[in-house]
Design a protein around this motif. Structure first.
Motif, PDB file in Angstrom:
ATOM      1  N   HIS A   1       0.810  -1.285   0.112  1.00 16.55           N
ATOM      2  CA  HIS A   1      -0.078  -0.066  -0.096  1.00 16.55           C
ATOM      3  C   HIS A   1       1.059   1.227  -0.008  1.00 16.55           C
ATOM      4  O   HIS A   1       2.204   1.514   0.516  1.00 16.55           O
ATOM      5  N   GLY A   2       0.236   2.360  -0.552  1.00 16.11           N
ATOM      6  CA  GLY A   2       0.897   3.678  -0.382  1.00 16.11           C
ATOM      7  C   GLY A   2       1.841   3.901  -1.660  1.00 16.11           C
ATOM      8  O   GLY A   2       2.362   3.008  -1.929  1.00 16.11           O
ATOM      9  N   GLU A   3       1.980   5.296  -1.506  1.00 23.09           N
ATOM     10  CA  GLU A   3       3.122   5.571  -2.502  1.00 23.09           C
ATOM     11  C   GLU A   3       4.563   5.379  -2.467  1.00 23.09           C
ATOM     12  O   GLU A   3       5.317   5.425  -3.029  1.00 23.09           O
ATOM     13  N   TYR A   4       4.980   4.834  -1.123  1.00 24.63           N
ATOM     14  CA  TYR A   4       6.186   4.444  -1.078  1.00 24.63           C
ATOM     15  C   TYR A   4       6.461   2.822  -0.842  1.00 24.63           C
ATOM     16  O   TYR A   4       7.470   2.302  -0.530  1.00 24.63           O
ATOM     17  N   ALA A   5       5.279   2.184  -1.307  1.00 20.35           N
ATOM     18  CA  ALA A   5       5.220   0.561  -1.431  1.00 20.35           C
ATOM     19  C   ALA A   5       6.491   0.192  -2.518  1.00 20.35           C
ATOM     20  O   ALA A   5       6.758   0.588  -3.630  1.00 20.35           O
ATOM     21  N   ALA A   6       6.823  -1.204  -2.080  1.00 15.10           N
ATOM     22  CA  ALA A   6       8.048  -1.706  -3.056  1.00 15.10           C
ATOM     23  C   ALA A   6       7.433  -2.205  -4.172  1.00 15.10           C
ATOM     24  O   ALA A   6       6.032  -2.533  -4.334  1.00 15.10           O
ATOM     25  N   ALA A   7       8.192  -2.652  -5.063  1.00 20.39           N
ATOM     26  CA  ALA A   7       7.538  -3.003  -6.681  1.00 20.39           C
ATOM     27  C   ALA A   7       6.843  -4.385  -6.529  1.00 20.39           C
ATOM     28  O   ALA A   7       5.822  -4.321  -6.879  1.00 20.39           O
TER      29      ALA A   7
ATOM     30  N   ILE B   1       4.470   0.157 -14.041  1.00 21.66           N
ATOM     31  CA  ILE B   1       5.990   0.103 -14.055  1.00 21.66           C
ATOM     32  C   ILE B   1       6.578   1.602 -14.116  1.00 21.66           C
ATOM     33  O   ILE B   1       6.108   2.409 -15.109  1.00 21.66           O
ATOM     34  N   TYR B   2       7.326   1.749 -13.212  1.00 21.30           N
ATOM     35  CA  TYR B   2       7.983   3.427 -13.539  1.00 21.30           C
ATOM     36  C   TYR B   2       9.146   3.220 -14.634  1.00 21.30           C
ATOM     37  O   TYR B   2      10.129   2.409 -14.164  1.00 21.30           O
ATOM     38  N   GLY B   3       9.109   4.079 -15.401  1.00 20.57           N
ATOM     39  CA  GLY B   3      10.138   3.811 -16.357  1.00 20.57           C
ATOM     40  C   GLY B   3       9.954   2.825 -17.375  1.00 20.57           C
ATOM     41  O   GLY B   3       8.789   2.437 -17.523  1.00 20.57           O
ATOM     42  N   ASP B   4      10.905   2.499 -18.367  1.00 22.30           N
ATOM     43  CA  ASP B   4      10.572   1.633 -19.571  1.00 22.30           C
ATOM     44  C   ASP B   4      10.573   0.143 -19.052  1.00 22.30           C
ATOM     45  O   ASP B   4      10.291  -0.673 -19.840  1.00 22.30           O
ATOM     46  N   GLY B   5      10.892  -0.131 -17.807  1.00 20.17           N
ATOM     47  CA  GLY B   5      10.889  -1.525 -17.262  1.00 20.17           C
ATOM     48  C   GLY B   5      12.384  -2.285 -17.806  1.00 20.17           C
ATOM     49  O   GLY B   5      12.221  -3.412 -17.216  1.00 20.17           O
ATOM     50  N   LYS B   6      13.114  -1.710 -18.405  1.00 16.99           N
ATOM     51  CA  LYS B   6      14.316  -2.330 -18.560  1.00 16.99           C
ATOM     52  C   LYS B   6      15.479  -2.260 -17.593  1.00 16.99           C
ATOM     53  O   LYS B   6      16.350  -2.736 -17.739  1.00 16.99           O
ATOM     54  N   GLN B   7      15.100  -1.425 -16.715  1.00 17.35           N
ATOM     55  CA  GLN B   7      16.195  -1.375 -15.373  1.00 17.35           C
ATOM     56  C   GLN B   7      16.188  -2.768 -14.764  1.00 17.35           C
ATOM     57  O   GLN B   7      15.169  -3.552 -14.735  1.00 17.35           O
ATOM     58  N   THR B   8      17.144  -3.214 -14.260  1.00 18.69           N
ATOM     59  CA  THR B   8      17.612  -4.384 -13.688  1.00 18.69           C
ATOM     60  C   THR B   8      17.656  -4.411 -12.251  1.00 18.69           C
ATOM     61  O   THR B   8      17.858  -3.355 -11.523  1.00 18.69           O
ATOM     62  N   ARG B   9      17.055  -5.730 -11.588  1.00 27.17           N
ATOM     63  CA  ARG B   9      17.065  -5.743 -10.052  1.00 27.17           C
ATOM     64  C   ARG B   9      17.451  -7.050  -9.806  1.00 27.17           C
ATOM     65  O   ARG B   9      17.440  -8.017 -10.542  1.00 27.17           O
ATOM     66  N   ASP B  10      18.175  -7.189  -8.502  1.00 24.60           N
ATOM     67  CA  ASP B  10      18.503  -8.595  -7.953  1.00 24.60           C
ATOM     68  C   ASP B  10      17.325  -8.737  -6.850  1.00 24.60           C
ATOM     69  O   ASP B  10      17.754  -8.066  -5.878  1.00 24.60           O
TER      70      ASP B  10
ATOM     71  N   ILE C   1      17.391  -9.493 -12.904  1.00 21.37           N
ATOM     72  CA  ILE C   1      16.254  -9.362 -14.126  1.00 21.37           C
ATOM     73  C   ILE C   1      15.921  -8.057 -14.350  1.00 21.37           C
ATOM     74  O   ILE C   1      16.031  -7.269 -13.527  1.00 21.37           O
ATOM     75  N   THR C   2      15.111  -7.939 -15.546  1.00 18.76           N
ATOM     76  CA  THR C   2      14.571  -6.449 -15.590  1.00 18.76           C
ATOM     77  C   THR C   2      13.261  -6.797 -14.858  1.00 18.76           C
ATOM     78  O   THR C   2      12.718  -7.562 -14.658  1.00 18.76           O
ATOM     79  N   VAL C   3      12.705  -5.058 -14.873  1.00 12.76           N
ATOM     80  CA  VAL C   3      11.441  -5.033 -14.110  1.00 12.76           C
ATOM     81  C   VAL C   3      10.302  -5.634 -14.967  1.00 12.76           C
ATOM     82  O   VAL C   3       9.493  -6.490 -14.653  1.00 12.76           O
ATOM     83  N   ASN C   4      10.557  -5.520 -16.371  1.00 13.33           N
ATOM     84  CA  ASN C   4       9.447  -6.002 -17.168  1.00 13.33           C
ATOM     85  C   ASN C   4       9.609  -7.595 -17.165  1.00 13.33           C
ATOM     86  O   ASN C   4       8.407  -8.228 -17.188  1.00 13.33           O
TER      87      ASN C   4
ATOM     88  N   PRO D   1       1.020  -4.229 -18.747  1.00 13.09           N
ATOM     89  CA  PRO D   1       1.325  -2.932 -17.829  1.00 13.09           C
ATOM     90  C   PRO D   1       1.330  -1.717 -18.257  1.00 13.09           C
ATOM     91  O   PRO D   1       1.309  -1.350 -19.511  1.00 13.09           O
ATOM     92  N   ILE D   2       1.390  -0.757 -17.200  1.00 16.97           N
ATOM     93  CA  ILE D   2       0.893   0.626 -17.430  1.00 16.97           C
ATOM     94  C   ILE D   2       2.449   1.372 -17.126  1.00 16.97           C
ATOM     95  O   ILE D   2       2.965   1.123 -16.099  1.00 16.97           O
ATOM     96  N   HIS D   3       3.129   2.104 -18.139  1.00 13.71           N
ATOM     97  CA  HIS D   3       4.319   2.547 -17.698  1.00 13.71           C
ATOM     98  C   HIS D   3       3.994   4.135 -17.509  1.00 13.71           C
ATOM     99  O   HIS D   3       3.465   5.114 -17.879  1.00 13.71           O
TER     100      HIS D   3
END
Length: 312
Positions: free
Chosen positions: A177-183, A199-208, A241-244, A260-262
């Motif tokens: 919940h909320g504007e500070y919630a994790a992805a 998805i904030y941005g193009d979704g090509k950003q990567t995360r571990d 992996i990418t966010v997408n 998704p909505i970007h």
């Protein structure tokens, strides 16, 4: 043995309290309940103390007799650190100093500090603990300061400290919940509710993405290692992996495909995140056991309950 977990009613903290209890620890959680919830600790033997890590008298009282202090309390939001920098600095930086001071005075055996992959900023390539620290948000800066405080207390006062640089943690008890919630909880709950994930941005950003069970195991292993005088360790799977891709995998797992909505990229957000975890294996014998899909299979039921109870 007695352990104290600051931020113990929060997402990672509550999972850590449960894991410590299973290891036979007597556990006290300190939490101001600004984001943590009492319900996260229900049906556990954790002793919950409502209070702030800025309350030095409270820390002195609760740290008395504790062998291990797990310092997880923080305002863990890049966006909030932009919106309210003075508050985030006070809680995260001054609070860490207060915790370390109280731990030293109480004669604690070791402090395990929850740092963050955010300390690396947008440094290219695979991050090692020897990589330069290049924080791009005030939140990340408070974590760099906390690591430095830990090293100084080790060097000046002989207090054993270790900073665990958590990458993108997900799992049960994480708030969607909320504007500070994790992805991950946001994506999961919206997909389960047949809504388009944002998805904030193009979704090509990567995360571990690393599962909270692996994170709590790293915290416990950090109590068993030999001297850790101000060391910093990456806590991640070592696979990005990418966010997408994360959204696609969650959709496949739930059987609910959603386009998704970007939205515009968030300020201060890291673009690419990739970790080398070999130092954690060497010093505390830790390696992640859960892949992203394995972790999501353990977690998706929790998000399903949130959606079914209409709490989204």
């Amino acid at each position: 043995m007695k352990a104290v977990v600051t931020g113990g009613a929060g997402f990672i903290g509550s999972n850590l309290c449960r894991a410590l209890l299973k290891e036979g620890f007597s556990v006290t959680a300190i939490d101001d309940l600004s984001t943590g919830k009492k319900d996260n600790l229900k049906a556990t033997r954790t002793r919950l103390v409502k209070g702030s890590i800025l309350d030095r008298k409270l820390l002195a009282r609760e740290f008395c007799g504790a062998q291990y202090i797990f310092h997880l309390a923080a305002i863990a939001s890049v966006k909030k650190s932009i919106d309210e920098p003075a508050l985030v600095s006070r809680v995260n930086t001054d609070g860490t100093l207060a915790v370390l001071t109280a731990a030293k005075e109480a004669g604690a055996r070791r402090v395990v500090f929850a740092s963050s992959a955010a300390v690396y900023g947008n440094l290219p390539g695979r991050k090692k603990e020897t990589s330069p620290l290049m924080p791009i948000s005030l939140y990340a800066g408070t974590k760099v300061a906390g690591e430095h405080y830990c090293r100084m207390f080790s060097n000046l006062h002989g207090l054993d400290t270790v900073s665990l640089r958590f990458f993108n943690v997900y799992g049960n008890n994480q708030n969607p919940h909320g504007e500070y919630a994790a992805a991950i909880p946001r994506f999961s709950c919206r997909i389960l509710a047949n809504k388009s994930p944002v998805i904030y941005g193009d979704g090509k950003q990567t995360r571990d993405f690393v599962h909270v069970d692996d994170v709590t195991r790293a915290c416990i292993l950090a109590t068993k290692a030999k001297q850790l005088r101000g060391e910093a360790l990456n806590i991640a799977t070592g696979i990005s992996i990418t966010v997408n891709s994360a959204v696609k995998q969650i959709s496949a797992l739930t059987g609910k495909p959603n386009k998704p909505i970007h939205a515009p990229a968030e300020k201060g957000a890291v673009i690419h995140s990739s970790a080398d975890t070999s130092k954690a294996m060497k010093l505390i014998g830790w390696k992640a056991k859960n892949s992203f899909m394995q972790g999501m299979k353990k977690t998706i039921g929790y998000y399903q309950q949130i959606v079914e109870r209409g709490l989204l």
